[in-house]
Motif scaffolding. Sequence first.
Motif, mmCIF file in Angstrom:
data_model
loop_
_atom_site.group_PDB
_atom_site.id
_atom_site.type_symbol
_atom_site.label_atom_id
_atom_site.label_comp_id
_atom_site.label_asym_id
_atom_site.label_seq_id
_atom_site.Cartn_x
_atom_site.Cartn_y
_atom_site.Cartn_z
ATOM 1 N N PRO A 36 0.808 -1.237 0.000
ATOM 2 C CA PRO A 36 0.000 0.000 0.000
ATOM 3 C C PRO A 36 0.831 1.273 0.000
ATOM 4 O O PRO A 36 0.561 2.196 -0.785
ATOM 5 N N GLU A 37 1.830 1.354 0.878
ATOM 6 C CA GLU A 37 2.650 2.570 0.925
ATOM 7 C C GLU A 37 3.420 2.767 -0.380
ATOM 8 O O GLU A 37 3.622 3.885 -0.828
ATOM 9 N N LEU A 38 3.826 1.662 -0.998
ATOM 10 C CA LEU A 38 4.513 1.753 -2.283
ATOM 11 C C LEU A 38 3.587 2.342 -3.343
ATOM 12 O O LEU A 38 4.003 3.158 -4.166
ATOM 13 N N LEU A 39 2.308 1.945 -3.307
ATOM 14 C CA LEU A 39 1.344 2.422 -4.300
ATOM 15 C C LEU A 39 1.004 3.898 -4.105
ATOM 16 O O LEU A 39 0.663 4.590 -5.067
ATOM 17 N N VAL A 40 1.102 4.396 -2.886
ATOM 18 C CA VAL A 40 0.884 5.830 -2.657
ATOM 19 C C VAL A 40 1.950 6.627 -3.405
ATOM 20 O O VAL A 40 1.668 7.661 -4.017
ATOM 21 N N GLU A 41 3.176 6.139 -3.363
ATOM 22 C CA GLU A 41 4.273 6.810 -4.057
ATOM 23 C C GLU A 41 4.190 6.594 -5.567
ATOM 24 O O GLU A 41 4.486 7.495 -6.345
ATOM 25 N N GLN A 42 3.785 5.396 -5.973
ATOM 26 C CA GLN A 42 3.785 5.029 -7.388
ATOM 27 C C GLN A 42 2.529 4.198 -7.673
ATOM 28 O O GLN A 42 2.533 2.980 -7.547
ATOM 29 N N PRO A 43 1.400 4.858 -8.030
ATOM 30 C CA PRO A 43 0.119 4.147 -8.153
ATOM 31 C C PRO A 43 -0.043 3.309 -9.414
ATOM 32 O O PRO A 43 -1.088 2.692 -9.605
ATOM 33 N N GLY A 52 -9.116 -6.131 -5.064
ATOM 34 C CA GLY A 52 -9.597 -4.842 -5.558
ATOM 35 C C GLY A 52 -8.643 -3.685 -5.333
ATOM 36 O O GLY A 52 -9.020 -2.528 -5.511
ATOM 37 N N ILE A 53 -7.409 -3.993 -4.955
ATOM 38 C CA ILE A 53 -6.418 -2.944 -4.738
ATOM 39 C C ILE A 53 -5.836 -2.487 -6.064
ATOM 40 O O ILE A 53 -5.620 -1.292 -6.294
ATOM 41 N N LEU A 54 -5.570 -3.433 -6.957
ATOM 42 C CA LEU A 54 -5.009 -3.145 -8.271
ATOM 43 C C LEU A 54 -5.923 -3.665 -9.368
ATOM 44 O O LEU A 54 -6.734 -4.572 -9.145
ATOM 45 N N SER A 55 -5.800 -3.080 -10.540
ATOM 46 C CA SER A 55 -6.473 -3.593 -11.736
ATOM 47 C C SER A 55 -5.508 -3.483 -12.898
ATOM 48 O O SER A 55 -4.643 -2.597 -12.927
ATOM 49 N N LYS A 56 -5.640 -4.382 -13.864
ATOM 50 C CA LYS A 56 -4.709 -4.404 -14.985
ATOM 51 C C LYS A 56 -5.016 -3.260 -15.932
ATOM 52 O O LYS A 56 -6.162 -2.877 -16.140
ATOM 53 N N MET A 57 -3.985 -2.717 -16.523
ATOM 54 C CA MET A 57 -4.134 -1.630 -17.482
ATOM 55 C C MET A 57 -3.164 -1.875 -18.632
ATOM 56 O O MET A 57 -2.380 -2.815 -18.618
ATOM 57 N N GLN A 114 -2.784 -0.646 -11.985
ATOM 58 C CA GLN A 114 -3.032 0.649 -11.363
ATOM 59 C C GLN A 114 -3.892 0.501 -10.124
ATOM 60 O O GLN A 114 -4.752 -0.388 -10.042
ATOM 61 N N ALA A 115 -3.646 1.382 -9.169
ATOM 62 C CA ALA A 115 -4.459 1.464 -7.955
ATOM 63 C C ALA A 115 -5.579 2.460 -8.230
ATOM 64 O O ALA A 115 -5.384 3.672 -8.103
ATOM 65 N N ASP A 116 -6.735 1.964 -8.625
ATOM 66 C CA ASP A 116 -7.816 2.830 -9.105
ATOM 67 C C ASP A 116 -8.239 3.870 -8.076
ATOM 68 O O ASP A 116 -8.496 5.028 -8.430
ATOM 69 N N GLU A 117 -8.331 3.457 -6.808
ATOM 70 C CA GLU A 117 -8.803 4.405 -5.793
ATOM 71 C C GLU A 117 -7.818 5.562 -5.605
ATOM 72 O O GLU A 117 -8.229 6.724 -5.456
ATOM 73 N N LEU A 118 -6.532 5.255 -5.618
ATOM 74 C CA LEU A 118 -5.541 6.318 -5.474
ATOM 75 C C LEU A 118 -5.497 7.201 -6.719
ATOM 76 O O LEU A 118 -5.386 8.424 -6.614
ATOM 77 N N ILE A 119 -5.602 6.579 -7.889
ATOM 78 C CA ILE A 119 -5.639 7.352 -9.130
ATOM 79 C C ILE A 119 -6.824 8.312 -9.106
ATOM 80 O O ILE A 119 -6.723 9.474 -9.514
ATOM 81 N N GLY A 120 -7.970 7.841 -8.602
ATOM 82 C CA GLY A 120 -9.161 8.692 -8.528
ATOM 83 C C GLY A 120 -8.939 9.914 -7.654
ATOM 84 O O GLY A 120 -9.358 11.026 -8.002
ATOM 85 N N ILE A 121 -8.277 9.724 -6.515
ATOM 86 C CA ILE A 121 -7.979 10.849 -5.627
ATOM 87 C C ILE A 121 -7.077 11.861 -6.325
ATOM 88 O O ILE A 121 -7.304 13.076 -6.266
ATOM 89 N N LEU A 122 -6.055 11.371 -7.017
ATOM 90 C CA LEU A 122 -5.120 12.257 -7.704
ATOM 91 C C LEU A 122 -5.763 12.943 -8.896
ATOM 92 O O LEU A 122 -5.468 14.103 -9.185
ATOM 93 N N GLU A 123 -6.649 12.222 -9.592
ATOM 94 C CA GLU A 123 -7.367 12.839 -10.711
ATOM 95 C C GLU A 123 -8.206 14.018 -10.230
ATOM 96 O O GLU A 123 -8.239 15.081 -10.851
ATOM 97 N N GLU A 124 -8.888 13.811 -9.113
ATOM 98 C CA GLU A 124 -9.721 14.881 -8.560
ATOM 99 C C GLU A 124 -8.880 16.097 -8.213
ATOM 100 O O GLU A 124 -9.262 17.243 -8.481
ATOM 101 N N ALA A 125 -7.692 15.855 -7.639
ATOM 102 C CA ALA A 125 -6.843 16.952 -7.196
ATOM 103 C C ALA A 125 -6.080 17.609 -8.338
ATOM 104 O O ALA A 125 -5.482 18.674 -8.148
ATOM 105 N N SER A 126 -6.086 16.989 -9.514
ATOM 106 C CA SER A 126 -5.320 17.543 -10.631
ATOM 107 C C SER A 126 -6.168 18.391 -11.573
ATOM 108 O O SER A 126 -5.633 19.041 -12.464
ATOM 109 N N ARG A 127 -7.484 18.378 -11.372
ATOM 110 C CA ARG A 127 -8.366 19.163 -12.235
ATOM 111 C C ARG A 127 -8.796 20.436 -11.521
ATOM 112 O O ARG A 127 -8.995 20.439 -10.305
ATOM 113 N N LEU A 128 -8.959 21.486 -12.286
ATOM 114 C CA LEU A 128 -9.338 22.772 -11.705
ATOM 115 C C LEU A 128 -10.640 22.668 -10.922
ATOM 116 O O LEU A 128 -10.741 23.143 -9.791
ATOM 117 N N GLN A 129 -11.644 22.025 -11.496
ATOM 118 C CA GLN A 129 -12.914 21.874 -10.782
ATOM 119 C C GLN A 129 -12.746 21.026 -9.542
ATOM 120 O O GLN A 129 -13.353 21.290 -8.503
#
Length: 295
Positions: free
Chosen positions: A221-228, A257-262, A272-287
Motif C-alpha cells: 500500500p505505501e509503495l502504491l501511494v508513491e507510485q500508483p 480490488g487494490i489493483l487492476s490491470k491496465m 493501477q491502484a484505481d482508488e488512489l488514481i481517482g484521488i489524484l485525478e480529482e486533485a489535478s483538475r481545476l474543478q
Amino acid sequence: MRNVALAELSDKAPTNALLIAGNVAAMREALRQSGPVSIDSICSIHDVLMAETSEWEGLRDEQVWIGGTPYSPHGASFVPPHASRVPDYINDLIEFGVREDVPPVAKEAIFHAQFETIHPFTDGNGRTGRALVHRMLANDEVLMHSTLPVSAGLLHDAERYMKALDAYHVGKIEPIIACFADALELAVVIGLRIADDVDDVLSAWRASNTDRAGSASHGLPELLVEQPVVNAAYVANRLAITDRAARTLIETACERGILSKMGNAKRGAYYQADELIGILEEASRLQGIRRIAAR
C-alpha cells in the motif's frame, strides 16, 4: 494521472504525460538538493525537467520574449533581459534568496517573480521556477518534512497569477506576495484533503489484508501511494522480493480490488491502484481543486 504514473516506469507513455513526469522529477531534484541555491543547482533542476527534450544548454545565450510572433519581439507582452546579463542577475537573486531580514513567504514570492522576470532559460522557466519554490521553502525551514501542491495553489487561478507577475514587472510586489500566500494556504487545504482520503483508502486495504505479519503484501500500500502504477519488476525491486513473488502479490492485490490491470501488449503488463488514481485525478483538475477547497 494514470499516464503520468505510467511515465515514471515507461517511455511509452503519452508525450504529455512524459512532460508532466518531468515536472515531478524536477521537483524531486529540487527537494533532493541541500545547501545554498547556486547557478549550478538551478541548472540541474532545469536539466532534469527538460531531459526528454533538446533544451539542455543551461542559461540561455539568446534573446527571448513572451507573446508576439516567433520572428520578432515586436508586439511581445514581455521582453526579458539580454542574455549577457542573465548570470549576474541570477547571482544577485541568489544573494537575495539567503537574506534573513525578509519574511520567508514574501521572500519566496519575490524570488519566484524575479526568476520569471530574468527568464534564464529558453524554455521551462515557469516549471523550473515553481520547483525552486519548494527548495526555498525548505531552506527557510517553512516546509521541512512535507511537500505541498504549491503549483496547484498558484495555477488554480492562472489569470491572477499572470497578472501578479505582470504587476511585478512594473514594480508592484504586493500582488505576487498575496498570490503566493493564498496559494500556500490553498495548497495546505488540498494537501490535507488528499492525505485524509489516502489514509481512508489505506485503512480499508489494511483491514482486508489477512496475510501473516511480515508478508510483502503489507508493504505494497505505501509503495502504491508513491507510485500508483506498477509492474512486477518495479514491485520486486522496491519490496526486495523475487519476480515470481511480485507477480503473485500483484495477482492477490487484483483479487482484493487494490489493483487492476491496465495497458496493452505494446506497453507490457502494468497495474493501477484505481482508488488512489481517482484521488489524484480529482486533485489535478481545476474543478476538483475547487471542490476540495470547498469541502
